[in-house]
Write an enzyme that holds these catalytic residues in place. Sequence first.
Site, PDB file in Angstrom:
ATOM      1  N   GLY A 195       0.671  -1.697   0.068  1.00 57.73           N
ATOM      2  CA  GLY A 195      -0.202   0.157  -0.159  1.00 57.73           C
ATOM      3  C   GLY A 195       1.089   1.635   0.235  1.00 57.73           C
ATOM      4  O   GLY A 195       2.191   0.997   0.652  1.00 57.73           O
ATOM      5  N   GLN A 252       2.935   9.864   1.113  1.00 57.58           N
ATOM      6  CA  GLN A 252       4.114   8.979   1.303  1.00 57.58           C
ATOM      7  C   GLN A 252       5.219   9.213   0.594  1.00 57.58           C
ATOM      8  O   GLN A 252       6.009   8.548   0.361  1.00 57.58           O
ATOM      9  CB  GLN A 252       3.743   7.942   1.200  1.00 57.58           C
ATOM     10  CG  GLN A 252       3.023   7.220   2.653  1.00 57.58           C
ATOM     11  CD  GLN A 252       2.952   5.710   2.863  1.00 57.58           C
ATOM     12  OE1 GLN A 252       2.054   5.164   1.916  1.00 57.58           O
ATOM     13  NE2 GLN A 252       3.876   5.231   3.745  1.00 57.58           N
ATOM     14  N   CYS A 279       5.203   0.652   7.812  1.00 53.39           N
ATOM     15  CA  CYS A 279       4.988   1.409   6.671  1.00 53.39           C
ATOM     16  C   CYS A 279       5.742   1.164   6.180  1.00 53.39           C
ATOM     17  O   CYS A 279       7.140   2.032   6.129  1.00 53.39           O
ATOM     18  CB  CYS A 279       4.224   2.429   8.005  1.00 53.39           C
ATOM     19  SG  CYS A 279       4.061   3.997   6.985  1.00 53.39           S
ATOM     20  N   LEU A 280       5.977   1.757   4.434  1.00 46.38           N
ATOM     21  CA  LEU A 280       6.880   2.408   4.067  1.00 46.38           C
ATOM     22  C   LEU A 280       7.918   3.447   4.278  1.00 46.38           C
ATOM     23  O   LEU A 280       8.348   3.436   4.138  1.00 46.38           O
ATOM     24  CB  LEU A 280       6.513   2.492   2.368  1.00 46.38           C
ATOM     25  CG  LEU A 280       6.430   1.167   2.264  1.00 46.38           C
ATOM     26  CD1 LEU A 280       6.028   1.201   0.448  1.00 46.38           C
ATOM     27  CD2 LEU A 280       7.529  -0.151   1.661  1.00 46.38           C
ATOM     28  N   HIS A 317      -5.394   1.766   6.850  1.00 44.71           N
ATOM     29  CA  HIS A 317      -4.176   2.179   6.887  1.00 44.71           C
ATOM     30  C   HIS A 317      -4.123   3.281   5.851  1.00 44.71           C
ATOM     31  O   HIS A 317      -3.357   4.429   6.620  1.00 44.71           O
ATOM     32  CB  HIS A 317      -2.512   1.080   6.236  1.00 44.71           C
ATOM     33  CG  HIS A 317      -1.446   1.176   7.354  1.00 44.71           C
ATOM     34  ND1 HIS A 317      -0.772   1.268   8.096  1.00 44.71           N
ATOM     35  CD2 HIS A 317      -0.707   2.523   5.995  1.00 44.71           C
ATOM     36  CE1 HIS A 317       0.453   1.686   7.945  1.00 44.71           C
ATOM     37  NE2 HIS A 317       0.326   2.615   7.345  1.00 44.71           N
ATOM     38  N   GLU A 318      -3.891   3.624   4.830  1.00 43.95           N
ATOM     39  CA  GLU A 318      -3.593   4.598   3.277  1.00 43.95           C
ATOM     40  C   GLU A 318      -4.260   5.145   3.709  1.00 43.95           C
ATOM     41  O   GLU A 318      -4.233   6.430   3.244  1.00 43.95           O
ATOM     42  CB  GLU A 318      -4.023   3.451   2.187  1.00 43.95           C
ATOM     43  CG  GLU A 318      -2.668   1.759   1.698  1.00 43.95           C
ATOM     44  CD  GLU A 318      -1.258   2.183   2.180  1.00 43.95           C
ATOM     45  OE1 GLU A 318      -1.431   3.755   2.123  1.00 43.95           O
ATOM     46  OE2 GLU A 318      -0.307   1.786   3.036  1.00 43.95           O
ATOM     47  N   HIS A 329      -3.433   7.443   6.341  1.00 45.85           N
ATOM     48  CA  HIS A 329      -2.391   9.164   5.218  1.00 45.85           C
ATOM     49  C   HIS A 329      -3.147   9.757   4.979  1.00 45.85           C
ATOM     50  O   HIS A 329      -2.019  10.759   4.513  1.00 45.85           O
ATOM     51  CB  HIS A 329      -1.725   7.490   4.328  1.00 45.85           C
ATOM     52  CG  HIS A 329      -0.686   6.601   5.715  1.00 45.85           C
ATOM     53  ND1 HIS A 329       0.652   7.642   5.560  1.00 45.85           N
ATOM     54  CD2 HIS A 329       0.180   5.613   4.862  1.00 45.85           C
ATOM     55  CE1 HIS A 329       1.169   6.392   6.171  1.00 45.85           C
ATOM     56  NE2 HIS A 329       0.843   5.402   6.211  1.00 45.85           N
TER      57      HIS A 329
HETATM   58 ZN   LIG Z   1       2.171   3.302   6.159  1.00 44.85          ZN
END
Ligand SMILES: [Zn+2]
Length: 171
Positions: free
Chosen positions: A47, A52, A92-93, A134-135, A138
Amino acid sequence: MSEILPIVKYPDAFLRTRTKAVAEIDDHVRDMAERMIHTMIAARGIGLAATQVGWDARVCIVSDTGEPGDCHILVNPVVEETWGSEAMEEGCLSFPGVNAVITRAQGVKVRFTGLDGGEHTLEDDDLLGRCCLHEIDHLDGVTFLGKMTPADKLANRRALKRLEERAKATA
Ligand SMILES: [Zn+2]
C-alpha cells in the site's frame, strides 16, 4: 516515463498533511498513480498513499499481494462502513524497520473514484481492507504511530530513534 518516486519517511512533517481531494482525473493524476504503483512494488509494499511520496492529493494504492496486476488505485476514497475489530501486525514504507500490532476495524466498505472517472466500491474484511484503512489514514495525515500501544512504541524505540537521527543528519 514512469519513474520511481522518493518515499517520505518519518519524522517528515509532510506525513501529517491532510490531503486535498482530486478535482479531476487528468494526465498528471494518471501519471502519478502509475509512478506510485511502481514505487510501491519496488519497495515491496502492499500500500502507498500520496502523502508518502510528497503529493498533496487524496490518492492511494492498495493491494493484498503487492503484485503488479493486483493493485487498486483509489482516488478520493471514503470509508462508508466498517465492522468488527481485529489486531494485526503492520509495517509502513515511511517507517522502515518499525512493526506494530494495530487494532482496526476488521471489515470496511470504501467508496472511491477510479482512474476511469467512475464511482466504485471495494469491500473486504481481510488484508486488503486493513490496507485501505491504513492508507486512508495517511491521506488524513495520520500514521500508525499514533495507533500504537505504549508497549509497541517502546519495542520500536530504537528504530524510531534511528529514523529521527537519519533525518537530522540529512537536514
Ligand atoms: Zn503507511
